[in-house]
Write an enzyme that holds these catalytic residues in place. Structure first.
Site, PDB file in Angstrom:
ATOM      1  N   LYS A   1     -82.740  -5.499  13.554  1.00  0.00           N
ATOM      2  CA  LYS A   1     -82.090  -4.397  12.845  1.00  0.00           C
ATOM      3  C   LYS A   1     -82.855  -3.094  13.068  1.00  0.00           C
ATOM      4  O   LYS A   1     -84.065  -3.125  13.296  1.00  0.00           O
ATOM      5  CB  LYS A   1     -82.067  -4.681  11.337  1.00  0.00           C
ATOM      6  CG  LYS A   1     -81.109  -5.769  10.908  1.00  0.00           C
ATOM      7  CD  LYS A   1     -81.169  -5.962   9.401  1.00  0.00           C
ATOM      8  CE  LYS A   1     -80.198  -7.038   8.931  1.00  0.00           C
ATOM      9  NZ  LYS A   1     -78.790  -6.714   9.186  1.00  0.00           N
TER      10      LYS A   1
ATOM     11  N   ARG B   1     -73.941 -16.753   8.145  1.00  0.00           N
ATOM     12  CA  ARG B   1     -72.889 -17.763   8.360  1.00  0.00           C
ATOM     13  C   ARG B   1     -73.467 -19.049   8.917  1.00  0.00           C
ATOM     14  O   ARG B   1     -72.887 -20.118   8.757  1.00  0.00           O
ATOM     15  CB  ARG B   1     -71.781 -17.179   9.239  1.00  0.00           C
ATOM     16  CG  ARG B   1     -72.150 -16.928  10.665  1.00  0.00           C
ATOM     17  CD  ARG B   1     -71.194 -15.963  11.336  1.00  0.00           C
ATOM     18  NE  ARG B   1     -71.397 -14.581  10.897  1.00  0.00           N
ATOM     19  CZ  ARG B   1     -70.623 -13.559  11.229  1.00  0.00           C
ATOM     20  NH1 ARG B   1     -69.571 -13.751  12.019  1.00  0.00           N
ATOM     21  NH2 ARG B   1     -70.878 -12.355  10.782  1.00  0.00           N
TER      22      ARG B   1
HETATM   23  N1  BES Z   1     -77.504  -9.437   5.704  1.00  0.00           N
HETATM   24  C1  BES Z   1     -76.664  -8.778   6.647  1.00  0.00           C
HETATM   25  C2  BES Z   1     -75.485  -8.062   6.005  1.00  0.00           C
HETATM   26  C3  BES Z   1     -75.827  -6.942   5.062  1.00  0.00           C
HETATM   27  C4  BES Z   1     -75.865  -5.637   5.520  1.00  0.00           C
HETATM   28  C5  BES Z   1     -76.034  -7.181   3.713  1.00  0.00           C
HETATM   29  C6  BES Z   1     -76.166  -4.609   4.632  1.00  0.00           C
HETATM   30  C7  BES Z   1     -76.334  -6.152   2.836  1.00  0.00           C
HETATM   31  C8  BES Z   1     -76.396  -4.866   3.297  1.00  0.00           C
HETATM   32  C9  BES Z   1     -76.108  -9.789   7.651  1.00  0.00           C
HETATM   33  O1  BES Z   1     -76.934 -10.862   7.932  1.00  0.00           O
HETATM   34  C10 BES Z   1     -75.843  -9.077   8.932  1.00  0.00           C
HETATM   35  O2  BES Z   1     -76.779  -8.673   9.556  1.00  0.00           O
HETATM   36  N2  BES Z   1     -74.569  -8.943   9.287  1.00  0.00           N
HETATM   37  C11 BES Z   1     -74.189  -8.319  10.511  1.00  0.00           C
HETATM   38  C12 BES Z   1     -73.491  -9.337  11.362  1.00  0.00           C
HETATM   39  C13 BES Z   1     -73.172  -8.871  12.731  1.00  0.00           C
HETATM   40  C14 BES Z   1     -74.433  -8.759  13.549  1.00  0.00           C
HETATM   41  C15 BES Z   1     -72.245  -9.852  13.392  1.00  0.00           C
HETATM   42  C16 BES Z   1     -73.243  -7.176  10.173  1.00  0.00           C
HETATM   43  O3  BES Z   1     -72.326  -7.373   9.386  1.00  0.00           O
HETATM   44  O4  BES Z   1     -73.468  -6.082  10.673  1.00  0.00           O
HETATM   45 MN    MN Z   2     -78.290 -10.495   9.476  1.00  0.00          MN
END
Ligand code: BES
Ligand code: MN
Ligand code: ZN
Length: 490
Positions: free
Chosen positions: A264, A338
């Site tokens: 990230k 997931r």
């Molecule tokens: N934990 C994150 C989602 C999230 C983002 C929760 C901001 C709370 C605040 C999750 O694991 C994630 O990184 N999701 C990604 C998935 C993508 C890489 C397919 C997303 O939704 O951007």
């Molecule tokens: Mn994630």
């Protein structure tokens, strides 16, 4: 409490009378507008038992609902109560027709408990430092008096107190730094919550997860020095009838989400200590369920892991095998929620769940879809959808529905495996839900993506209390009450 621009109603009149007709003048002098959440504190010149009277604005009557009422009371009490505050909330029949006395009383009780939570656990010499990550860290409780209310069911007030305490537990867990609350710590918190509520408890360690073939949650944990684990909390309904069904609540418990090799950006990454908000909601809900005793068996499953970057971390392109035999191509290691939920939901099926709920801080797309204050839900069961809507409404937590479009199943395909974990930016909250459904074994399934409302970020929406919200605890507990068919307490 006042709505609109008029200070009216018998509650207001009684105070005005005691003040010798000075209330409206004092309110005007204090600049009171009845805007939602606005508080004016007036001196009572020794004419009332209370030294001060606070007016709390509730905004336009026709735009007031349970959520906004709860938030206004929470922010209002936070404004007026210092340490060891004692507050009386007076019933005022000039409130909008939609607000029942019991609802107001319930919201006031909740607010009095919720203001006891503080984020500042590590300030001031650290005397409030967490003992065992989530202990303590509350202010003195606010003493609440309900004045002049029509008949209010004591049981409902007791339930509201339980639900708010459980919400604060979840908030403390979400607030805890990941250095103090890793996967083992989260499972220990689940164990402690189970013990306190008299629930059965079991934890599957990494060795057990390997024996069960739970390769998806194991792969997420591969990059971390701390092994993943799955906690199982079991509640048994008091009646035989309730034991014919088993509701499973499965929570994402990523104690920190760096994104893994698909790392990230640095900005805002610290919020990812709260990526176990779904698991915290399950732990909180299970403690409330232990006290509220719905007429349905409930199992809570906490999928605990840390998504880190290291030489042993899973890579994009890796294929992992989940407990139900489906293989998953990991296109993006940041779509780890997931993966842990795949094995968690499958475990629920193995335990004999007849209804399955998963809850997670799952996608950024969820926030894009519904904005900062609401969670998104998806379901293939109209009955569960109705129950969720009603439960969330009663809980004062916002949840909007996303569709289950069959066409999007094709987006989950992979050239090498049964599924891919990252179908791309289009409808990403929906495809994440569809992915998880593939592990629910055809059982009625409900999915809650609480990425947005789990943590209210400073300045985002002013009328919402800031910080970890403990989102989902009250909705899940009330959902169990509803699905159990118990009337009056759901
Ligand atoms: N934990 C994150 C989602 C999230 C983002 C929760 C901001 C709370 C605040 C999750 O694991 C994630 O990184 N999701 C990604 C998935 C993508 C890489 C397919 C997303 O939704 O951007
Ligand atoms: Mn994630
Ligand atoms: Zn995550």
């Amino acid at each position: 409490m006042a709505t609109g621009s008029e200070l009216a109603g018998r509650g207001i009149d009684a105070i005005d009378h005691a003040l010798g007709g000075a209330l409206r003048g004092l309110a005007e002098e204090a600049g009171f507008t009845a805007r939602l959440g606005h508080v004016a504190i007036l001196g009572t010149l020794g004419r009332l038992k209370s030294r001060r009277v606070a007016l709390l604005g509730l905004g336009d009557a026709d735009r007031l609902d349970r959520t906004r009422l709860g938030n206004a009371l929470h922010l209002g009490l936070a404004n007026i109560s210092g340490r060891r505050a004692s507050v009386a909330v007076a019933w005022n029949e000039a409130l909008p027709a939609g607000v029942e006395p019991a609802e107001l009383a319930e919201a006031a009780v909740e607010a009095a408990v919720l203001v006891g939570f503080t984020q500042a656990t590590h300030r001031g010499g650290g005397e409030r430092r967490l003992r065992g990550a989530a202990a303590g860290a509350t202010r003195e409780a606010t003493t609440l008096t309900l004045a002049g209310f029509p008949r209010v069911d004591r049981l409902r007030l007791a339930d509201a107190e339980v639900l708010a305490e459980a919400t604060n537990l979840a908030r403390r867990l979400v607030n805890a730094p990941a250095s103090e609350l890793g996967p083992a710590g989260l499972v220990a918190e689940a164990r402690a919550a189970a013990a306190a509520g008299g629930l059965k408890f079991n934890a599957l360690d990494a060795k057990e997860l390997r024996r069960l073939g739970y390769g998806a949650i194991l792969a997420v944990g591969d990059g971390s020095a701390q092994p993943p684990s799955m906690a199982v909390l079991t509640y048994s309904a008091p009646s035989r009838a309730g034991r014919r069904r088993l509701l499973a609540l499965v929570g994402k418990g990523i104690t920190f989400d760096t994104g893994g090799i698909s790392i990230k950006p640095a900005a805002d990454m610290h919020y990812m200590k709260g990526d176990m908000g779904g698991a915290a909601a399950v732990i909180g809900a299970m403690t409330a369920i232990a006290a509220l005793k719905p007429a349905i068996d409930v199992v809570g499953i906490v999928c605990a892991a840390e998504n880190m970057v290291s030489g042993s971390a899973m890579r994009p392109g890796d294929v992992v095998r989940s407990g139900n035999g489906l293989t998953i191509e990991v296109l993006n290691t940041d779509a780890e929620g997931r993966l842990v939920l795949a094995d968690g939901v499958h475990h629920a099926v193995k335990l004999g769940a007849t209804e399955i709920v998963d809850i997670a801080t799952l996608t950024g797309g969820q926030r894009i879809a519904l904005g900062p204050v609401a969670a998104a839900f998806m379901t293939d069961s109209p009955a569960m959808g109705d129950a969720l809507r009603a439960a969330a409404e009663a809980a004062g937590e916002r949840a909007g529905e996303l569709p289950v479009y069959a066409e999007y199943e094709a987006m989950l395909e992979s050239p090498i495996a049964d599924l891919n974990n990252s179908p791309g930016p289009n409808a990403s909250a929906i495809t994440a839900g569809l992915f998880i459904r593939r592990f629910a074994g055809g059982r009625p399934w409900l999915h809650i993506d609480m990425a947005a409302p789990s943590w209210n970020r400073v300045g985002q929406v002013k009328e919402v209390p800031q910080g970890p919200a403990g989102y989902g605890v009250r909705t899940l507990a009330r959902l169990a009450m509803r699905l159990g068919g118990e009337r009056g307490r759901g």
